[in-house]
Design a protein around this motif. Structure first.
Motif, short mmCIF file in Angstrom:
data_model
loop_
_atom_site.label_atom_id
_atom_site.label_comp_id
_atom_site.label_asym_id
_atom_site.label_seq_id
_atom_site.Cartn_x
_atom_site.Cartn_y
_atom_site.Cartn_z
N GLY A 82 0.66 -1.35 -0.01
CA GLY A 82 -0.09 -0.03 0.01
C GLY A 82 0.83 1.15 -0.10
O GLY A 82 0.30 2.32 -0.49
N VAL A 127 3.64 1.87 -1.39
CA VAL A 127 4.13 1.85 -2.81
C VAL A 127 3.31 2.75 -3.70
O VAL A 127 2.20 2.31 -4.16
CB VAL A 127 4.66 0.81 -3.56
N GLY A 128 3.79 4.04 -3.72
CA GLY A 128 2.97 5.02 -4.60
C GLY A 128 2.47 4.70 -5.74
O GLY A 128 1.14 4.91 -6.23
N LYS A 177 1.68 1.65 -7.03
CA LYS A 177 0.69 0.59 -6.85
C LYS A 177 -0.67 1.29 -6.41
O LYS A 177 -1.68 0.93 -6.76
CB LYS A 177 1.38 -0.59 -5.61
N PHE A 178 -0.45 2.08 -5.28
CA PHE A 178 -1.59 2.84 -4.84
C PHE A 178 -2.21 3.42 -5.94
O PHE A 178 -3.52 3.40 -5.88
CB PHE A 178 -1.09 3.59 -3.46
N THR A 179 -1.62 4.31 -6.42
CA THR A 179 -2.17 5.06 -7.52
C THR A 179 -3.15 4.18 -8.63
O THR A 179 -3.87 4.53 -9.12
CB THR A 179 -1.25 6.17 -8.17
N LEU A 190 -6.18 2.56 -7.48
CA LEU A 190 -7.23 3.72 -7.47
C LEU A 190 -7.82 4.23 -8.79
O LEU A 190 -8.93 4.45 -8.92
CB LEU A 190 -6.94 5.01 -6.74
N ARG A 191 -6.91 4.12 -9.82
CA ARG A 191 -7.04 4.49 -11.16
C ARG A 191 -8.06 3.22 -11.84
O ARG A 191 -8.64 3.55 -12.48
CB ARG A 191 -5.89 4.74 -11.92
N ALA A 218 -10.44 1.01 -7.26
CA ALA A 218 -10.65 0.60 -6.01
C ALA A 218 -11.14 1.60 -4.96
O ALA A 218 -10.68 2.93 -5.60
CB ALA A 218 -9.08 0.03 -5.47
N VAL A 255 -7.09 1.90 -0.68
CA VAL A 255 -5.99 0.90 -0.37
C VAL A 255 -5.46 1.12 1.24
O VAL A 255 -5.36 2.11 1.52
CB VAL A 255 -4.66 1.09 -1.22
#
Lengths: 287, 119
Positions: B85, B87-88, B90-92, B95-96, B99, B102
């Protein structure tokens, strides 16, 4: 409780919505240009030059600017000018959130302070890594965050032993391992005794007693610990500009210890628990 | 009571999450998938209100499954719960892809419940 970046921290706190954060990230991406795009915007490289640099980078592992200098496309002075332009125009996520209306400018310092306080527990402490290893900053993160996760997630009290290089890690009752790749590649391994495995299982499952748990569950808790540790290491490494992709964890049988695979070096960083037991920790670093 | 599907290859994480959700009295866990393919199949059979899904799983990973789930059902509510979570990228990406949010591991029970209540 985990390594986070500022935008994620604000979403988790409910300060900004996911939609606003995505808008801010899109703004950042439009402003924070790559070295090549910045050089293009400054008129000192052409698109053909950029393609030439990219092609050369497939053969030799050099950063864009260094490669452009090596190919004679930029002078060192021009490279520094591009880096300065990138630095001076860089838009941080907090500033981007203000620009898209997700935060008030005067709220930003307060949330940054809260974020720093939340993440202070993950600030990398000094770890002495044997000399001669490249990317030593990343291995410091690996060692230091492993210790912090053992304290905070596995709830263990221990004393770290000095780090050293080896060609084998010793036999233990259970080893969990995870491969990682990207800017740095290798394999993370953690070996524990059955007694320590029970302690980890109690902490992960939040159960006072795990005596009747099947081996499958006990093994799974060690794998999950390694997964959480390496995930947070990947997050911290990303903050230092190094990408790490991680594979799912696995249990490995190693009654005679684990030899280091050919083409790898093992950085060992074992710890001694307060009850005298040991945990073997190592990364097999691909050369 | 909201129905939750847990998708994580770790049985200890699934057990821990199930306990948190059951103890709250607000959520009913309707199944436990161990990879992305099982998430897609169980979404069709169990009709959960919320899917809590890991990213790093053997076979089909969480982000690939998320992409498919959103294509099949644009209203699907997926919360990624992952050690990645922080890791920027992966997070972004999560969301894109759609999701709802996160959550990083290690997680806190109160945080999970707060987020799931708000979805």
């Amino acid at each position: 409780m985990a390594v986070k970046f500022f935008g994620q921290f604000l979403v988790e706190k409910g300060v900004v919505s996911r939609e606003i954060l995505l808008q801010a990230i899109e703004l950042q991406e439009s402003v924070n240009l790559s070295f090549g795009a910045t050089s293009l915007a400054m008129g000192i490289l052409t698109e053909a030059d950029i393609e030439r640099v990219h092609n050369a980078q497939r053969i030799e592992d050099l950063r864009f600017g260094d490669m452009a200098v090596k190919l004679g496309l930029l002078t060192s002075e021009q490279m520094m000018q591009v880096l300065a332009r990138q630095k001076n125009t860089h838009l941080y996520i907090g500033e981007a959130l203000v620009k898209v209306g997700g935060l008030q400018a005067d709220e930003l310092p307060k949330y940054l302070d809260e974020f720093k306080a939340d993440q202070a527990q993950y600030t990398t402490d000094t770890v002495v890594i044997p000399s001669g290893i490249t990317d030593s900053q990343v291995w410091e993160i690996v060692v230091d965050l492993s210790y912090k996760m053992l304290t905070r997630v596995a709830l263990l009290v221990f004393r770290p032993e000095p780090c050293f290089m080896s060609d084998r890690v010793p036999a233990m009752d259970v080893y969990a391992a995870m491969n990682f790749s990207g800017d740095i590649s290798g394999r993370y391994v953690m070996g524990v005794t059955a007694a320590t495995q029970n302690k980890i299982a109690k902490a992960i499952l939040k159960e006072p007693n795990v005596d009747n748990e099947p081996k499958e569950i006990l093994d799974d808790t060690v794998m999950e610990f390694v997964n959480v540790a390496l995930g947070n290491i990947a997050a911290k490494a990303a903050q230092s500009g190094k990408s790490m992709e991680i594979a799912p964890p696995e249990i490995i049988e190693a009654p005679d210890g684990i030899p280091v695979p050919e083409g790898h070096k093992a950085l060992c960083f074992p710890i001694c628990l307060s009850d005298g037991d040991r945990i073997e920790l190592a990364v097999f670093i691909q050369q | 009571m909201k129905k939750v599907l847990i998708v994580d290859d770790s049985i200890s994480v699934a057990r821990q999450l199930e306990k948190i959700l059951a103890d709250s009295g607000e959520f009913q866990v309707v199944g436990h998938g161990k990879n992305g393919m099982e998430a897609i199949r169980m979404h069709q059979t169990e009709h959960p209100d919320i899917i809590c899904m890991d990213m790093n799983m053997p076979g089909m990973d969480g982000l690939t499954a998320l992409r498919t789930l959103v294509a099949l059902d644009k209203n699907v509510k997926v919360v990624m719960i992952t050690s990645l979570g922080g890791v920027g990228d992966k997070f972004t990406e999560a969301l894109r892809l759609g999701a709802r949010t996160v959550i990083s591991k290690p997680f806190e029970a109160e945080n999970i419940l707060k987020i799931l209540r708000e979805i």
